[in-house]
Scaffold this motif. Structure first.
Motif, PDB file in Angstrom:
ATOM      1  N   TYR A   1      84.852  52.821 -10.578  1.00  0.00           N
ATOM      2  CA  TYR A   1      85.903  52.819  -9.566  1.00  0.00           C
ATOM      3  C   TYR A   1      86.885  51.701  -9.887  1.00  0.00           C
ATOM      4  O   TYR A   1      86.522  50.678 -10.471  1.00  0.00           O
ATOM      5  CB  TYR A   1      85.324  52.609  -8.163  1.00  0.00           C
ATOM      6  CG  TYR A   1      84.519  53.769  -7.667  1.00  0.00           C
ATOM      7  CD1 TYR A   1      85.085  55.039  -7.576  1.00  0.00           C
ATOM      8  CD2 TYR A   1      83.191  53.610  -7.292  1.00  0.00           C
ATOM      9  CE1 TYR A   1      84.336  56.118  -7.126  1.00  0.00           C
ATOM     10  CE2 TYR A   1      82.445  54.686  -6.845  1.00  0.00           C
ATOM     11  CZ  TYR A   1      83.018  55.936  -6.761  1.00  0.00           C
ATOM     12  OH  TYR A   1      82.289  57.002  -6.322  1.00  0.00           O
ATOM     13  N   THR A   2      88.126  51.906  -9.499  1.00  0.00           N
ATOM     14  CA  THR A   2      89.149  50.893  -9.782  1.00  0.00           C
ATOM     15  C   THR A   2      89.158  49.823  -8.705  1.00  0.00           C
ATOM     16  O   THR A   2      88.859  50.093  -7.549  1.00  0.00           O
ATOM     17  CB  THR A   2      90.548  51.539  -9.851  1.00  0.00           C
ATOM     18  OG1 THR A   2      90.787  52.256  -8.653  1.00  0.00           O
ATOM     19  CG2 THR A   2      90.658  52.475 -11.034  1.00  0.00           C
ATOM     20  N   PHE A   3      89.523  48.602  -9.099  1.00  0.00           N
ATOM     21  CA  PHE A   3      89.546  47.471  -8.180  1.00  0.00           C
ATOM     22  C   PHE A   3      90.883  46.757  -8.255  1.00  0.00           C
ATOM     23  O   PHE A   3      91.606  46.869  -9.226  1.00  0.00           O
ATOM     24  CB  PHE A   3      88.446  46.459  -8.548  1.00  0.00           C
ATOM     25  CG  PHE A   3      87.061  46.998  -8.428  1.00  0.00           C
ATOM     26  CD1 PHE A   3      86.459  47.609  -9.504  1.00  0.00           C
ATOM     27  CD2 PHE A   3      86.367  46.903  -7.243  1.00  0.00           C
ATOM     28  CE1 PHE A   3      85.179  48.110  -9.404  1.00  0.00           C
ATOM     29  CE2 PHE A   3      85.091  47.399  -7.134  1.00  0.00           C
ATOM     30  CZ  PHE A   3      84.497  48.009  -8.227  1.00  0.00           C
ATOM     31  N   VAL A   4      91.160  45.975  -7.234  1.00  0.00           N
ATOM     32  CA  VAL A   4      92.292  45.054  -7.298  1.00  0.00           C
ATOM     33  C   VAL A   4      91.737  43.677  -7.644  1.00  0.00           C
ATOM     34  O   VAL A   4      90.532  43.456  -7.607  1.00  0.00           O
ATOM     35  CB  VAL A   4      93.040  44.995  -5.937  1.00  0.00           C
ATOM     36  CG1 VAL A   4      93.754  46.290  -5.682  1.00  0.00           C
ATOM     37  CG2 VAL A   4      92.089  44.680  -4.795  1.00  0.00           C
ATOM     38  N   GLY A   5      92.630  42.755  -7.958  1.00  0.00           N
ATOM     39  CA  GLY A   5      92.199  41.407  -8.324  1.00  0.00           C
ATOM     40  C   GLY A   5      91.403  40.723  -7.230  1.00  0.00           C
ATOM     41  O   GLY A   5      90.511  39.921  -7.509  1.00  0.00           O
ATOM     42  N   PHE A   6      91.708  41.060  -5.974  1.00  0.00           N
ATOM     43  CA  PHE A   6      91.016  40.402  -4.860  1.00  0.00           C
ATOM     44  C   PHE A   6      89.510  40.628  -4.934  1.00  0.00           C
ATOM     45  O   PHE A   6      88.717  39.726  -4.682  1.00  0.00           O
ATOM     46  CB  PHE A   6      91.543  40.929  -3.522  1.00  0.00           C
ATOM     47  CG  PHE A   6      90.814  40.363  -2.331  1.00  0.00           C
ATOM     48  CD1 PHE A   6      91.168  39.138  -1.810  1.00  0.00           C
ATOM     49  CD2 PHE A   6      89.754  41.049  -1.758  1.00  0.00           C
ATOM     50  CE1 PHE A   6      90.486  38.606  -0.730  1.00  0.00           C
ATOM     51  CE2 PHE A   6      89.065  40.527  -0.682  1.00  0.00           C
ATOM     52  CZ  PHE A   6      89.436  39.308  -0.167  1.00  0.00           C
ATOM     53  N   ALA A   7      89.096  41.868  -5.271  1.00  0.00           N
ATOM     54  CA  ALA A   7      87.666  42.183  -5.323  1.00  0.00           C
ATOM     55  C   ALA A   7      86.955  41.284  -6.329  1.00  0.00           C
ATOM     56  O   ALA A   7      85.903  40.707  -6.048  1.00  0.00           O
ATOM     57  CB  ALA A   7      87.469  43.651  -5.683  1.00  0.00           C
ATOM     58  N   TYR A   8      87.546  41.155  -7.516  1.00  0.00           N
ATOM     59  CA  TYR A   8      86.942  40.300  -8.539  1.00  0.00           C
ATOM     60  C   TYR A   8      86.924  38.835  -8.078  1.00  0.00           C
ATOM     61  O   TYR A   8      85.929  38.138  -8.243  1.00  0.00           O
ATOM     62  CB  TYR A   8      87.717  40.420  -9.848  1.00  0.00           C
ATOM     63  CG  TYR A   8      87.248  41.562 -10.717  1.00  0.00           C
ATOM     64  CD1 TYR A   8      86.115  41.441 -11.508  1.00  0.00           C
ATOM     65  CD2 TYR A   8      87.946  42.762 -10.750  1.00  0.00           C
ATOM     66  CE1 TYR A   8      85.690  42.489 -12.313  1.00  0.00           C
ATOM     67  CE2 TYR A   8      87.524  43.824 -11.535  1.00  0.00           C
ATOM     68  CZ  TYR A   8      86.393  43.676 -12.316  1.00  0.00           C
ATOM     69  OH  TYR A   8      85.968  44.715 -13.104  1.00  0.00           O
ATOM     70  N   CYS A   9      88.040  38.396  -7.535  1.00  0.00           N
ATOM     71  CA  CYS A   9      88.150  36.978  -7.181  1.00  0.00           C
ATOM     72  C   CYS A   9      87.234  36.594  -6.029  1.00  0.00           C
ATOM     73  O   CYS A   9      86.734  35.473  -5.981  1.00  0.00           O
ATOM     74  CB  CYS A   9      89.599  36.626  -6.849  1.00  0.00           C
ATOM     75  SG  CYS A   9      90.608  36.505  -8.328  1.00  0.00           S
ATOM     76  N   THR A  10      86.990  37.522  -5.092  1.00  0.00           N
ATOM     77  CA  THR A  10      86.063  37.190  -4.014  1.00  0.00           C
ATOM     78  C   THR A  10      84.644  37.042  -4.552  1.00  0.00           C
ATOM     79  O   THR A  10      83.896  36.168  -4.131  1.00  0.00           O
ATOM     80  CB  THR A  10      86.066  38.274  -2.910  1.00  0.00           C
ATOM     81  OG1 THR A  10      85.914  39.543  -3.498  1.00  0.00           O
ATOM     82  CG2 THR A  10      87.327  38.231  -2.099  1.00  0.00           C
ATOM     83  N   VAL A  11      84.296  37.891  -5.527  1.00  0.00           N
ATOM     84  CA  VAL A  11      82.966  37.793  -6.141  1.00  0.00           C
ATOM     85  C   VAL A  11      82.870  36.526  -6.986  1.00  0.00           C
ATOM     86  O   VAL A  11      81.852  35.830  -6.970  1.00  0.00           O
ATOM     87  CB  VAL A  11      82.664  39.047  -6.983  1.00  0.00           C
ATOM     88  CG1 VAL A  11      81.377  38.870  -7.768  1.00  0.00           C
ATOM     89  CG2 VAL A  11      82.551  40.260  -6.074  1.00  0.00           C
ATOM     90  N   ILE A  12      83.935  36.204  -7.705  1.00  0.00           N
ATOM     91  CA  ILE A  12      83.953  34.957  -8.488  1.00  0.00           C
ATOM     92  C   ILE A  12      83.758  33.762  -7.564  1.00  0.00           C
ATOM     93  O   ILE A  12      83.016  32.830  -7.861  1.00  0.00           O
ATOM     94  CB  ILE A  12      85.268  34.839  -9.291  1.00  0.00           C
ATOM     95  CG1 ILE A  12      85.254  35.837 -10.457  1.00  0.00           C
ATOM     96  CG2 ILE A  12      85.476  33.418  -9.814  1.00  0.00           C
ATOM     97  CD1 ILE A  12      86.568  35.965 -11.196  1.00  0.00           C
ATOM     98  N   GLY A  13      84.444  33.811  -6.393  1.00  0.00           N
ATOM     99  CA  GLY A  13      84.283  32.739  -5.409  1.00  0.00           C
ATOM    100  C   GLY A  13      82.844  32.607  -4.960  1.00  0.00           C
ATOM    101  O   GLY A  13      82.322  31.494  -4.792  1.00  0.00           O
ATOM    102  N   ALA A  14      82.162  33.745  -4.764  1.00  0.00           N
ATOM    103  CA  ALA A  14      80.751  33.732  -4.346  1.00  0.00           C
ATOM    104  C   ALA A  14      79.867  33.158  -5.446  1.00  0.00           C
ATOM    105  O   ALA A  14      78.958  32.357  -5.181  1.00  0.00           O
ATOM    106  CB  ALA A  14      80.301  35.148  -4.009  1.00  0.00           C
ATOM    107  N   LEU A  15      80.135  33.561  -6.692  1.00  0.00           N
ATOM    108  CA  LEU A  15      79.352  33.049  -7.820  1.00  0.00           C
ATOM    109  C   LEU A  15      79.524  31.544  -7.994  1.00  0.00           C
ATOM    110  O   LEU A  15      78.577  30.832  -8.341  1.00  0.00           O
ATOM    111  CB  LEU A  15      79.771  33.779  -9.102  1.00  0.00           C
ATOM    112  CG  LEU A  15      79.359  35.257  -9.196  1.00  0.00           C
ATOM    113  CD1 LEU A  15      80.087  35.943 -10.329  1.00  0.00           C
ATOM    114  CD2 LEU A  15      77.855  35.396  -9.372  1.00  0.00           C
TER     115      LEU A  15
END
Length: 438
Positions: free
Chosen positions: A247-261
């Motif tokens: 599925y396609t994502f926007v940058g926000f999805a990646y960045c929120t997960v990066i923030g969690a990591l």
């Protein structure tokens, strides 16, 4: 045939002019059209009503008089445009007056008339009245559109009746209702807000199993919910699950997960996600950059963080106060107090009106450096506190409100470092600055 085509062309022209907010030119086109024998029809006047309603209901309502003078029969669209205008301005009493007037003129309301009223009642926090309108639609045997159901469910969710919305959704499904993606997203959002994550995940599963494809809004809603509940592992699992299904994502999805990591210290996975973002060509916004700068600062790679600042500038994006605050906090963590102080000066120079968090990061960093390093020389400790004390006075004298906790931290730091005289003088200067800025 020519006359009909000419009227249609007239409507296209005035529609374009009204959209461009060129009312005088649109009116002159209508006048010139009449002079040439091209008479406006009900569509012409409905376009005018919609345009003039931007200036208030009275301006739009005045078009009705022109229609009567031109012997053009009003229709349902004329009144729907007027009712929509009153709802935008929350004039619910006027909406009902127009509704009654429409019925008195023999114009039967359609489902969109009811939809407009329902939407406004929900916005005004009157779900009971909106529900009554919904029942009227059913009783009057109108055919509710999918928009009717979406308005109903969205209104219930936003007014604290998410469970009722979910029950309505299941009931409608039982009677053959086929929801669209917007309907699913409304429910996911509502369920997330009341903490029903399992139900929200089930709805996501239904979307996947249906002919619909979850979009960025679906994922972003769930990711935000996991973030609020501090369920970092679940958030990462969701992204990996969706990623595996391509599925396609926007940058926000990646960045929120990066923030969690970052929060749970999984640096290796952060790097992998960043590589993914680069490979699929996601365009970063300022929020995404802030997340990445925060990552580099926390891992002690301030040089990479500064490179990102240069990249932001080259792309024409503007750093916000959070960008600079993250940099200041990162420099403090790395022990570069002087660099952090200089960055705070730059932040003030750029005209950011509120940098209390940045200032407190600097004070906190200074105190930790002085307390942790037992071998630090007394004069160096004094130099650091003196540097921050000057910044404190500069901010106070410029009228900026600094937290009292930050002021106390500097005063205590001077006292405990063996400079009670400096602390006393600073306290006096702070008091004078407060008096001058009252």
């Amino acid at each position: 045939m020519v006359h009909r085509f000419s009227t249609r062309l007239l409507n296209v022209c005035i529609g374009s002019l009204f959209k461009a907010h060129k009312l005088e030119k649109a009116e002159s086109v209508i006048i010139n059209g009449i002079r040439l024998g091209v008479l406006p029809d009900v569509v012409t006047y409905n376009i005018s009503i919609d345009a003039y309603c931007c200036f208030g209901i009275d301006a739009g309502y005045a078009i009705l008089h022109r229609m009567r003078e031109a012997d053009v029969t009003l229709d349902i669209i004329s009144y729907n445009s007027l009712i929509a205008s009153t709802t935008r301005n929350h004039q619910i009493d006027r909406s009902f007056d127009l509704f009654d007037e429409m019925i008195q003129r023999g114009i039967a309301p359609d489902v969109w008339s009811y939809n407009i009223l329902m939407h406004d009642l929900f916005k005004l926090g009157k779900p009971d009245l909106a529900n009554r309108i919904f029942k009227d639609i059913i009783i009057a045997e109108y055919s509710p559109s999918i928009a009717t159901f979406n308005i109903m469910m969205n209104g219930l969710c936003k007014n604290g009746y998410t469970n009722n919305a979910f029950m309505l959704f299941r009931n409608l499904q039982h009677h053959g209702f086929v929801p669209e993606l917007l309907t699913y997203n409304i429910l996911v959002s509502g369920l997330c807000k009341i903490g029903r994550l399992r139900s929200a995940r089930r709805v996501l599963k239904e979307i996947v199993e249906s002919s619909h494809v979850p979009n960025a809004i679906t994922f972003t809603t769930l990711l935000k919910c996991f973030f609020r509940k501090k369920k970092f592992e679940e958030r990462i699992e969701l992204l990996l699950e969706m990623k595996s299904k391509r599925y396609t994502f926007v940058g926000f999805a990646y960045c929120t997960v990066i923030g969690a990591l970052i929060k749970i210290g999984k640096v290796k996975q952060v790097t992998e996600f960043m590589v993914d973002m680069t490979e699929i060509g996601i365009e970063l916004d300022i929020v995404s950059y802030n997340t990445l700068i925060n990552f580099y600062c926390k891992t002690g790679e301030s040089e990479k963080a500064y490179k990102l600042l240069d990249e932001i500038e080259k792309k024409g994006l503007e750093c916000d106060k959070y960008t600079h605050t993250i940099m200041i906090d990162g420099l403090c963590r790395a022990g570069n107090i002087k660099g952090a102080a200089q960055h705070l000066k730059y932040m003030n120079m750029m005209g950011f009106d509120s940098n209390l968090v940045a200032y407190n990061c600097l004070v906190d960093g200074l105190c930790k450096v002085v307390q942790i390093d037992d071998k630090i020389k007394v004069y160096k400790s004094m130099e650091r506190y003196h540097f921050v004390a000057k910044l404190l006075l500069s901010c106070l004298r410029s009228g900026m409100k600094i937290l009292k906790s930050a002021q106390r931290a500097v005063l205590l730091g001077l006292r405990y470092s063996g400079f009670p005289g400096e602390a006393k003088r600073l306290k006096s200067k702070i008091r004078i600055a407060r008096i001058l800025n009252r």
